[in-house]
Scaffold this motif. Sequence first.
Motif, short mmCIF file in Angstrom:
data_model
loop_
_atom_site.label_atom_id
_atom_site.label_comp_id
_atom_site.label_asym_id
_atom_site.label_seq_id
_atom_site.Cartn_x
_atom_site.Cartn_y
_atom_site.Cartn_z
N ARG A 151 -9.09 -5.46 -2.70
CA ARG A 151 -8.82 -4.08 -3.00
C ARG A 151 -9.03 -4.09 -4.33
O ARG A 151 -8.37 -4.89 -5.18
CB ARG A 151 -7.47 -3.35 -2.64
CG ARG A 151 -7.25 -3.14 -1.06
CD ARG A 151 -5.95 -2.47 -0.82
NE ARG A 151 -4.95 -3.45 -1.03
CZ ARG A 151 -3.79 -3.09 -1.44
NH1 ARG A 151 -3.50 -1.87 -1.28
NH2 ARG A 151 -2.67 -4.13 -1.81
N ARG A 188 -5.94 5.15 5.03
CA ARG A 188 -7.40 5.26 4.81
C ARG A 188 -8.36 3.88 4.88
O ARG A 188 -9.17 3.60 5.49
CB ARG A 188 -7.69 5.89 3.59
CG ARG A 188 -7.51 7.24 3.24
CD ARG A 188 -7.98 7.75 1.87
NE ARG A 188 -7.65 7.19 0.72
CZ ARG A 188 -6.33 7.40 -0.15
NH1 ARG A 188 -5.78 8.13 0.42
NH2 ARG A 188 -6.33 6.24 -0.87
N TRP A 189 -7.49 2.74 4.19
CA TRP A 189 -8.07 1.52 4.16
C TRP A 189 -8.08 0.96 5.62
O TRP A 189 -9.19 0.18 5.75
CB TRP A 189 -7.15 0.58 3.24
CG TRP A 189 -7.38 -0.95 2.98
CD1 TRP A 189 -8.43 -1.13 2.13
CD2 TRP A 189 -7.11 -1.86 3.67
NE1 TRP A 189 -8.54 -2.46 2.30
CE2 TRP A 189 -7.59 -3.23 3.23
CE3 TRP A 189 -6.45 -2.30 5.05
CZ2 TRP A 189 -7.66 -4.33 3.61
CZ3 TRP A 189 -6.12 -3.30 5.33
CH2 TRP A 189 -6.85 -4.47 4.73
N GLN A 222 -2.72 5.34 1.51
CA GLN A 222 -3.88 4.42 1.06
C GLN A 222 -4.08 3.72 2.26
O GLN A 222 -5.20 3.37 2.64
CB GLN A 222 -3.49 3.43 0.01
CG GLN A 222 -3.46 4.19 -1.48
CD GLN A 222 -2.87 3.03 -2.48
OE1 GLN A 222 -2.01 2.38 -2.11
NE2 GLN A 222 -3.47 3.21 -3.53
N GLU A 241 -6.19 0.86 -7.58
CA GLU A 241 -5.36 1.58 -6.49
C GLU A 241 -3.95 1.34 -6.69
O GLU A 241 -3.22 2.30 -6.20
CB GLU A 241 -5.56 0.82 -5.05
CG GLU A 241 -7.17 1.13 -4.43
CD GLU A 241 -7.22 0.74 -3.01
OE1 GLU A 241 -6.07 0.59 -2.49
OE2 GLU A 241 -8.28 0.71 -2.75
N HIS A 255 -11.17 -1.31 7.63
CA HIS A 255 -10.86 -2.85 7.85
C HIS A 255 -10.23 -3.11 9.01
O HIS A 255 -8.98 -3.01 9.26
CB HIS A 255 -9.81 -3.13 6.61
CG HIS A 255 -10.63 -2.86 5.34
ND1 HIS A 255 -10.71 -1.74 4.58
CD2 HIS A 255 -11.31 -3.80 4.66
CE1 HIS A 255 -11.51 -1.83 3.55
NE2 HIS A 255 -11.78 -3.29 3.40
N PHE A 279 0.79 -1.23 -0.10
CA PHE A 279 -0.12 -0.12 -0.02
C PHE A 279 0.95 1.26 0.04
O PHE A 279 2.19 1.27 0.42
CB PHE A 279 -0.66 -0.01 1.37
CG PHE A 279 -1.77 -1.01 1.55
CD1 PHE A 279 -2.96 -0.76 1.38
CD2 PHE A 279 -1.47 -2.20 2.01
CE1 PHE A 279 -4.32 -1.61 1.95
CE2 PHE A 279 -2.22 -3.11 2.36
CZ PHE A 279 -3.65 -2.98 2.15
#
Length: 192
Positions: free
Chosen positions: A146, A122-123, A119, A150, A127, A115
Amino acid sequence: MAVEKQERTNLVATVRILYICTANQCRSPFAEATLQREAGGRPLEVSSAGLMSGSREVRPHGIAVGRERGLDLSAHRSRQVTEVDIDRFDLILTMERRHSREIVAEHPELAARVFTVKQFDRWATDHRRPRRAALRPWLELHGSRRPVQELLGDSEKDTVADPYNSAAPAWRQMADLFDAHAVRLIAWLEGC
């Protein structure tokens, strides 16, 4: 004799995190040092590398701003990601999408664990990892879901600005980002 303060932790096994940037001279070593500082006695192994060849020192403004934050970056010498056993890391965080793309192009089996820093921040909000769930298998399952978009294209919202030729204020802005990131990442790893 000084006794290192042990942090109470929900982590049951060492978590290995690798930060990657272009030269391993500015962003990734700063992120590494910041997370190490915040880790306390938690079982975290943090490292960094770059896409370019190694042996570079951190820029003078970076060393100075690091000192302001309690980080000693004076001994850091960059290393290329090819010098690292990249597969041993549970989470690989890059500074730009192009870094992620290069890593995944060379190691497609790692895609679920790669990532950009932004990213991932945020992810991770959406999660939550169950407490005590082993990170690597959990990420390989959930990270693989994902969207491939991305990794495609460039996105300024996913880029940590490179302060290479910048004055101290740009380094401080980057340091603020990594301070906040380290706190969020540790809280996420702890399942908080």
